[in-house]
Design a protein around this motif. Structure first.
Motif, PDB file in Angstrom:
ATOM      1  N   THR A  83       0.833  -1.201   0.000  1.00  0.00           N
ATOM      2  CA  THR A  83       0.000   0.000   0.000  1.00  0.00           C
ATOM      3  C   THR A  83       0.867   1.251   0.000  1.00  0.00           C
ATOM      4  OG1 THR A  83      -1.729  -1.189   1.208  1.00  0.00           O
ATOM      5  CG2 THR A  83      -1.862   1.202   1.214  1.00  0.00           C
ATOM      6  N   LYS A  84       1.877   1.282   0.858  1.00  0.00           N
ATOM      7  CA  LYS A  84       2.759   2.451   0.935  1.00  0.00           C
ATOM      8  C   LYS A  84       3.580   2.629  -0.346  1.00  0.00           C
ATOM      9  CE  LYS A  84       2.985   2.587   5.983  1.00  0.00           C
ATOM     10  NZ  LYS A  84       1.786   3.402   6.029  1.00  0.00           N
ATOM     11  N   ALA A  85       4.035   1.526  -0.940  1.00  0.00           N
ATOM     12  CA  ALA A  85       4.799   1.600  -2.194  1.00  0.00           C
ATOM     13  C   ALA A  85       3.917   2.108  -3.340  1.00  0.00           C
ATOM     14  CB  ALA A  85       5.389   0.233  -2.534  1.00  0.00           C
ATOM     15  N   PHE A  86       2.677   1.640  -3.392  1.00  0.00           N
ATOM     16  CA  PHE A  86       1.714   2.071  -4.413  1.00  0.00           C
ATOM     17  C   PHE A  86       1.447   3.567  -4.254  1.00  0.00           C
ATOM     18  CE2 PHE A  86      -2.661   0.618  -6.342  1.00  0.00           C
ATOM     19  CZ  PHE A  86      -2.504   1.504  -7.393  1.00  0.00           C
ATOM     20  N   LEU A  87       1.199   3.990  -3.034  1.00  0.00           N
ATOM     21  CA  LEU A  87       0.942   5.403  -2.751  1.00  0.00           C
ATOM     22  C   LEU A  87       2.144   6.256  -3.154  1.00  0.00           C
ATOM     23  CD1 LEU A  87      -1.137   7.386  -1.553  1.00  0.00           C
ATOM     24  CD2 LEU A  87      -0.072   7.015   0.662  1.00  0.00           C
ATOM     25  N   ALA A  88       3.342   5.825  -2.793  1.00  0.00           N
ATOM     26  CA  ALA A  88       4.562   6.573  -3.109  1.00  0.00           C
ATOM     27  C   ALA A  88       4.763   6.679  -4.621  1.00  0.00           C
ATOM     28  CB  ALA A  88       5.771   5.911  -2.456  1.00  0.00           C
ATOM     29  N   ALA A  89       4.418   5.621  -5.359  1.00  0.00           N
ATOM     30  CA  ALA A  89       4.598   5.617  -6.811  1.00  0.00           C
ATOM     31  C   ALA A  89       3.663   6.593  -7.518  1.00  0.00           C
ATOM     32  CB  ALA A  89       4.386   4.205  -7.355  1.00  0.00           C
ATOM     33  N   ALA A  90       2.483   6.804  -6.959  1.00  0.00           N
ATOM     34  CA  ALA A  90       1.468   7.613  -7.638  1.00  0.00           C
ATOM     35  C   ALA A  90       1.280   9.011  -7.071  1.00  0.00           C
ATOM     36  CB  ALA A  90       0.125   6.884  -7.602  1.00  0.00           C
ATOM     37  N   ASP A  91       1.615   9.218  -5.807  1.00  0.00           N
ATOM     38  CA  ASP A  91       1.327  10.480  -5.111  1.00  0.00           C
ATOM     39  C   ASP A  91       2.383  11.531  -5.441  1.00  0.00           C
ATOM     40  OD1 ASP A  91       0.333  12.413  -3.426  1.00  0.00           O
ATOM     41  OD2 ASP A  91       1.055  11.460  -1.587  1.00  0.00           O
ATOM     42  N   ASP A  92       2.266  12.152  -6.625  1.00  0.00           N
ATOM     43  CA  ASP A  92       3.264  13.112  -7.094  1.00  0.00           C
ATOM     44  C   ASP A  92       3.387  14.357  -6.231  1.00  0.00           C
ATOM     45  OD1 ASP A  92       3.922  11.458  -9.231  1.00  0.00           O
ATOM     46  OD2 ASP A  92       2.479  12.417 -10.572  1.00  0.00           O
ATOM     47  N   ASP A  93       2.282  14.810  -5.637  1.00  0.00           N
ATOM     48  CA  ASP A  93       2.328  16.040  -4.843  1.00  0.00           C
ATOM     49  C   ASP A  93       2.483  15.783  -3.343  1.00  0.00           C
ATOM     50  OD1 ASP A  93      -0.209  15.161  -4.210  1.00  0.00           O
ATOM     51  OD2 ASP A  93      -1.255  16.856  -5.135  1.00  0.00           O
ATOM     52  N   SER A  94       2.713  14.532  -2.970  1.00  0.00           N
ATOM     53  CA  SER A  94       2.986  14.139  -1.574  1.00  0.00           C
ATOM     54  C   SER A  94       1.916  14.589  -0.586  1.00  0.00           C
ATOM     55  CB  SER A  94       4.362  14.659  -1.144  1.00  0.00           C
ATOM     56  OG  SER A  94       5.363  14.148  -1.981  1.00  0.00           O
ATOM     57  N   ASP A  95       0.644  14.531  -1.006  1.00  0.00           N
ATOM     58  CA  ASP A  95      -0.432  14.924  -0.087  1.00  0.00           C
ATOM     59  C   ASP A  95      -1.048  13.719   0.627  1.00  0.00           C
ATOM     60  OD1 ASP A  95      -1.843  13.813  -2.188  1.00  0.00           O
ATOM     61  OD2 ASP A  95      -3.185  15.529  -2.482  1.00  0.00           O
ATOM     62  N   GLY A  96      -0.480  12.535   0.402  1.00  0.00           N
ATOM     63  CA  GLY A  96      -0.953  11.345   1.100  1.00  0.00           C
ATOM     64  C   GLY A  96      -2.153  10.674   0.471  1.00  0.00           C
ATOM     65  N   LYS A  97      -2.487  11.071  -0.758  1.00  0.00           N
ATOM     66  CA  LYS A  97      -3.615  10.468  -1.474  1.00  0.00           C
ATOM     67  C   LYS A  97      -3.359  10.586  -2.974  1.00  0.00           C
ATOM     68  CE  LYS A  97      -6.024  14.759  -0.537  1.00  0.00           C
ATOM     69  NZ  LYS A  97      -7.059  15.405   0.239  1.00  0.00           N
ATOM     70  N   ILE A  98      -4.086   9.787  -3.732  1.00  0.00           N
ATOM     71  CA  ILE A  98      -3.901   9.757  -5.180  1.00  0.00           C
ATOM     72  C   ILE A  98      -5.101  10.410  -5.862  1.00  0.00           C
ATOM     73  CG2 ILE A  98      -3.602   8.268  -7.202  1.00  0.00           C
ATOM     74  CD1 ILE A  98      -2.480   6.125  -5.241  1.00  0.00           C
ATOM     75  N   GLY A  99      -4.842  11.452  -6.617  1.00  0.00           N
ATOM     76  CA  GLY A  99      -5.882  12.113  -7.395  1.00  0.00           C
ATOM     77  C   GLY A  99      -6.033  11.447  -8.753  1.00  0.00           C
ATOM     78  N   ALA A 100      -7.089  11.796  -9.475  1.00  0.00           N
ATOM     79  CA  ALA A 100      -7.365  11.192 -10.784  1.00  0.00           C
ATOM     80  C   ALA A 100      -6.215  11.418 -11.761  1.00  0.00           C
ATOM     81  CB  ALA A 100      -8.672  11.752 -11.351  1.00  0.00           C
ATOM     82  N   ASP A 101      -5.656  12.626 -11.781  1.00  0.00           N
ATOM     83  CA  ASP A 101      -4.558  12.924 -12.704  1.00  0.00           C
ATOM     84  C   ASP A 101      -3.306  12.134 -12.348  1.00  0.00           C
ATOM     85  OD1 ASP A 101      -6.169  14.670 -14.138  1.00  0.00           O
ATOM     86  OD2 ASP A 101      -5.458  16.447 -13.072  1.00  0.00           O
ATOM     87  N   GLU A 102      -3.043  11.969 -11.046  1.00  0.00           N
ATOM     88  CA  GLU A 102      -1.891  11.182 -10.602  1.00  0.00           C
ATOM     89  C   GLU A 102      -2.061   9.718 -10.996  1.00  0.00           C
ATOM     90  OE1 GLU A 102      -0.367  13.425  -6.568  1.00  0.00           O
ATOM     91  OE2 GLU A 102      -2.301  12.387  -6.490  1.00  0.00           O
ATOM     92  N   PHE A 103      -3.267   9.213 -10.808  1.00  0.00           N
ATOM     93  CA  PHE A 103      -3.557   7.816 -11.160  1.00  0.00           C
ATOM     94  C   PHE A 103      -3.376   7.621 -12.664  1.00  0.00           C
ATOM     95  CE2 PHE A 103      -6.538   4.371 -12.310  1.00  0.00           C
ATOM     96  CZ  PHE A 103      -6.031   3.360 -11.501  1.00  0.00           C
ATOM     97  N   GLN A 104      -3.938   8.530 -13.436  1.00  0.00           N
ATOM     98  CA  GLN A 104      -3.844   8.444 -14.888  1.00  0.00           C
ATOM     99  C   GLN A 104      -2.383   8.494 -15.340  1.00  0.00           C
ATOM    100  OE1 GLN A 104      -5.536  11.767 -17.020  1.00  0.00           O
ATOM    101  NE2 GLN A 104      -6.152  10.456 -18.691  1.00  0.00           N
ATOM    102  N   ALA A 105      -1.590   9.361 -14.738  1.00  0.00           N
ATOM    103  CA  ALA A 105      -0.172   9.476 -15.091  1.00  0.00           C
ATOM    104  C   ALA A 105       0.573   8.170 -14.792  1.00  0.00           C
ATOM    105  CB  ALA A 105       0.464  10.646 -14.337  1.00  0.00           C
ATOM    106  N   LEU A 106       0.286   7.557 -13.657  1.00  0.00           N
ATOM    107  CA  LEU A 106       0.953   6.296 -13.301  1.00  0.00           C
ATOM    108  C   LEU A 106       0.544   5.179 -14.258  1.00  0.00           C
ATOM    109  CD1 LEU A 106       2.789   4.752 -11.289  1.00  0.00           C
ATOM    110  CD2 LEU A 106       0.709   4.198 -10.017  1.00  0.00           C
ATOM    111  N   VAL A 107      -0.731   5.064 -14.547  1.00  0.00           N
ATOM    112  CA  VAL A 107      -1.218   3.991 -15.413  1.00  0.00           C
ATOM    113  C   VAL A 107      -0.670   4.135 -16.836  1.00  0.00           C
ATOM    114  CG1 VAL A 107      -3.272   2.994 -16.522  1.00  0.00           C
ATOM    115  CG2 VAL A 107      -3.326   3.581 -14.091  1.00  0.00           C
ATOM    116  N   LEU A 108      -0.692   5.333 -17.376  1.00  0.00           N
ATOM    117  CA  LEU A 108      -0.358   5.542 -18.777  1.00  0.00           C
ATOM    118  C   LEU A 108       1.122   5.886 -19.028  1.00  0.00           C
ATOM    119  CD1 LEU A 108      -3.585   7.434 -19.909  1.00  0.00           C
ATOM    120  CD2 LEU A 108      -3.051   4.991 -20.124  1.00  0.00           C
ATOM    121  N   SER A 109       1.927   5.912 -17.962  1.00  0.00           N
ATOM    122  CA  SER A 109       3.354   6.238 -18.143  1.00  0.00           C
ATOM    123  C   SER A 109       4.142   5.034 -18.596  1.00  0.00           C
ATOM    124  CB  SER A 109       3.939   6.783 -16.859  1.00  0.00           C
ATOM    125  OG  SER A 109       3.916   5.789 -15.844  1.00  0.00           O
TER     126      SER A 109
END
Length: 109
Positions: A83-109
């Motif tokens: 869970t922490k590794a997944f969060l760290a990989a996607a949470d670009d702005d370090s706010d402790g949660k994954i937004g739609a744009d962050e999720f999309q960037a991780l999936v499509l990168s």
């Protein structure tokens, strides 16, 4: 809308089988195996909206633990390490949660 209306049910099962063992989940590999990486940006946002269980606009750490169960009710819960590794990989702005744009960037990168 359900995940199986966007992703192939067989591909979802294949992706879930690949990460059955604790600490074997790799988000990028999971996205690839279930076919998410081949979807349009809009489809990925639709998937995010399904995963955002409380409709807050974010997937928080507590929701992330149950990520695999959103694909199949019988799937396992992610370990704290995953869970922490997944969060760290996607949470670009370090706010402790994954937004739609962050999720999309991780999936499509």
């Amino acid at each position: 809308m359900s995940l199986s209306s966007i992703l192939c049910a067989d591909a979802i099962q294949n992706a879930l089988k690949d990460c059955q063992a604790p600490d074997s989940f790799n988000p990028k590999k999971f996205f690839q195996l279930c076919g998410m990486t081949k979807k349009s940006p809009q489809d990925v946002k639709n998937i995010f909206n399904i995963l955002d269980n409380d409709a807050s606009g974010f997937v928080e750490e507590e929701e992330l633990k149950f990520f695999l169960q959103r694909f199949s009710a019988g799937a396992r819960v992610l370990t704290d390490k995953e869970t922490k590794a997944f969060l760290a990989a996607a949470d670009d702005d370090s706010d402790g949660k994954i937004g739609a744009d962050e999720f999309q960037a991780l999936v499509l990168s």
